[in-house]
Design an enzyme around this catalytic site. Structure first.
Site, mmCIF file in Angstrom:
data_model
loop_
_atom_site.group_PDB
_atom_site.id
_atom_site.type_symbol
_atom_site.label_atom_id
_atom_site.label_comp_id
_atom_site.label_asym_id
_atom_site.label_seq_id
_atom_site.Cartn_x
_atom_site.Cartn_y
_atom_site.Cartn_z
ATOM 1 N N GLU A 32 -27.901 122.254 -2.509
ATOM 2 C CA GLU A 32 -27.827 123.224 -3.610
ATOM 3 C C GLU A 32 -29.258 123.635 -3.892
ATOM 4 O O GLU A 32 -30.027 122.882 -4.485
ATOM 5 C CB GLU A 32 -27.194 122.561 -4.841
ATOM 6 C CG GLU A 32 -27.192 123.430 -6.075
ATOM 7 C CD GLU A 32 -26.839 122.642 -7.347
ATOM 8 O OE1 GLU A 32 -26.033 121.692 -7.280
ATOM 9 O OE2 GLU A 32 -27.404 122.981 -8.410
ATOM 10 N N ARG A 36 -34.855 128.003 -9.532
ATOM 11 C CA ARG A 36 -35.852 127.623 -10.539
ATOM 12 C C ARG A 36 -37.247 127.974 -10.068
ATOM 13 O O ARG A 36 -38.217 127.753 -10.773
ATOM 14 C CB ARG A 36 -35.823 126.107 -10.768
ATOM 15 C CG ARG A 36 -34.538 125.644 -11.362
ATOM 16 C CD ARG A 36 -34.518 124.166 -11.550
ATOM 17 N NE ARG A 36 -33.148 123.735 -11.608
ATOM 18 C CZ ARG A 36 -32.740 122.492 -11.751
ATOM 19 N NH1 ARG A 36 -33.643 121.533 -11.859
ATOM 20 N NH2 ARG A 36 -31.480 122.205 -11.785
ATOM 21 N N THR A 60 -28.464 126.416 -10.413
ATOM 22 C CA THR A 60 -29.161 126.963 -11.587
ATOM 23 C C THR A 60 -28.989 128.488 -11.649
ATOM 24 O O THR A 60 -29.903 129.210 -12.030
ATOM 25 C CB THR A 60 -30.652 126.559 -11.619
ATOM 26 O OG1 THR A 60 -30.815 125.254 -11.083
ATOM 27 C CG2 THR A 60 -31.193 126.568 -13.047
ATOM 28 N N LYS A 120 -18.879 121.253 -12.749
ATOM 29 C CA LYS A 120 -20.028 120.350 -12.751
ATOM 30 C C LYS A 120 -20.041 119.656 -14.119
ATOM 31 O O LYS A 120 -19.799 120.313 -15.141
ATOM 32 C CB LYS A 120 -21.296 121.193 -12.554
ATOM 33 C CG LYS A 120 -22.603 120.457 -12.721
ATOM 34 C CD LYS A 120 -23.767 121.347 -12.292
ATOM 35 C CE LYS A 120 -25.099 120.685 -12.621
ATOM 36 N NZ LYS A 120 -26.231 121.312 -11.946
HETATM 37 C C1 3PG Z 1 -29.580 119.529 -11.977
HETATM 38 O O1 3PG Z 1 -30.084 120.589 -12.157
HETATM 39 O O2 3PG Z 1 -28.430 119.464 -11.573
HETATM 40 C C2 3PG Z 1 -30.351 118.321 -12.364
HETATM 41 O O3 3PG Z 1 -31.681 118.632 -12.529
HETATM 42 C C3 3PG Z 1 -30.225 117.197 -11.440
HETATM 43 O O4 3PG Z 1 -30.444 116.088 -12.208
HETATM 44 P P1 3PG Z 1 -31.157 114.810 -11.612
HETATM 45 O O5 3PG Z 1 -32.553 115.233 -11.302
HETATM 46 O O6 3PG Z 1 -31.063 113.753 -12.683
HETATM 47 O O7 3PG Z 1 -30.413 114.422 -10.361
#
Ligand code: 3PG
Length: 183
Positions: A32, A36, A60, A120
């Site tokens: 994924e 960002r 995102t 999610k």
């Molecule tokens: C996301 O955007 O899904 C999170 O930043 C992932 O979270 P994590 O860094 O705790 O795995």
């Protein structure tokens, strides 16, 4: 859909191949790539071209315009931290799976009304983890979850062992793969 979804942040385009190669060496064929960073769109394009055996999606994605860019770049699935009606519509029109972030009954009801049954659950560690998802599964037995946020090597198997877990997302897959394979 793949069971492990690494959340990938590409700071520089040249990192794309390094990160995805490391993930493949870990046996993970999914990424994924998050919107960002400025090069996210280019990174998705590159990943789709260079790693045809991987399932490349965009993360995102918070609005319609970004979603269009992600799909044009070749993203095969779209993930958002929350639920966007615009993104849901564009994904439906393009027949691409959309996994919106939903952590409350109201959000899940909205997802269902849009025809979405896999959401999610983010940030999973903050919103009650497995316990909360199990409580939500009582009124929403048709829903499957992708817990993301705070997932790590210690709690991964616990998530994966519940049958309502469609997949598990996290940045730790990338950290582990890079530590092992990108030195
Ligand atoms: C996301 O955007 O899904 C999170 O930043 C992932 O979270 P994590 O860094 O705790 O795995």
């Amino acid at each position: 859909m793949q069971k492990l979804i690494p959340v990938v942040v590409i700071k520089e385009l040249k990192d794309t191949k390094i990160i995805l190669s490391a993930l493949q060496k870990e046996g993970i064929y999914c990424a994924e790539i998050t919107f960002r960073t400025a090069c996210a769109e280019e990174a998705i394009k590159l990943a789709v071209q260079e790693f045809p055996d991987m399932e490349i999606g965009a993360g995102t994605v918070i609005g319609g315009e970004q979603c269009e860019r992600a799909l044009n770049a070749g993203a095969k699935f779209i993930v958002s931290p929350g639920l966007s009606g615009d993104v849901a519509l564009i994904c439906k029109q393009n027949n691409v799976p959309y996994y919106p972030g939903c952590v409350t009954p109201t959000e899940i009801m909205r997802a269902l009304s849009l025809g979405i049954t896999t959401v999610k659950f983010f940030p999973a560690n903050v919103y009650g983890g497995l316990k909360a998802m199990k409580a939500l599964a009582a009124p929403f037995p048709q829903i499957k979850f992708i817990p993301t946020g705070g997932v790590n090597r210690e709690n991964l198997d616990e998530f994966l062992s519940w049958d309502k877990i469609a997949a598990v997302g996290g940045s730790f897959f990338v950290e582990e793969a890079m530590q092992k394979w990108a030195k």
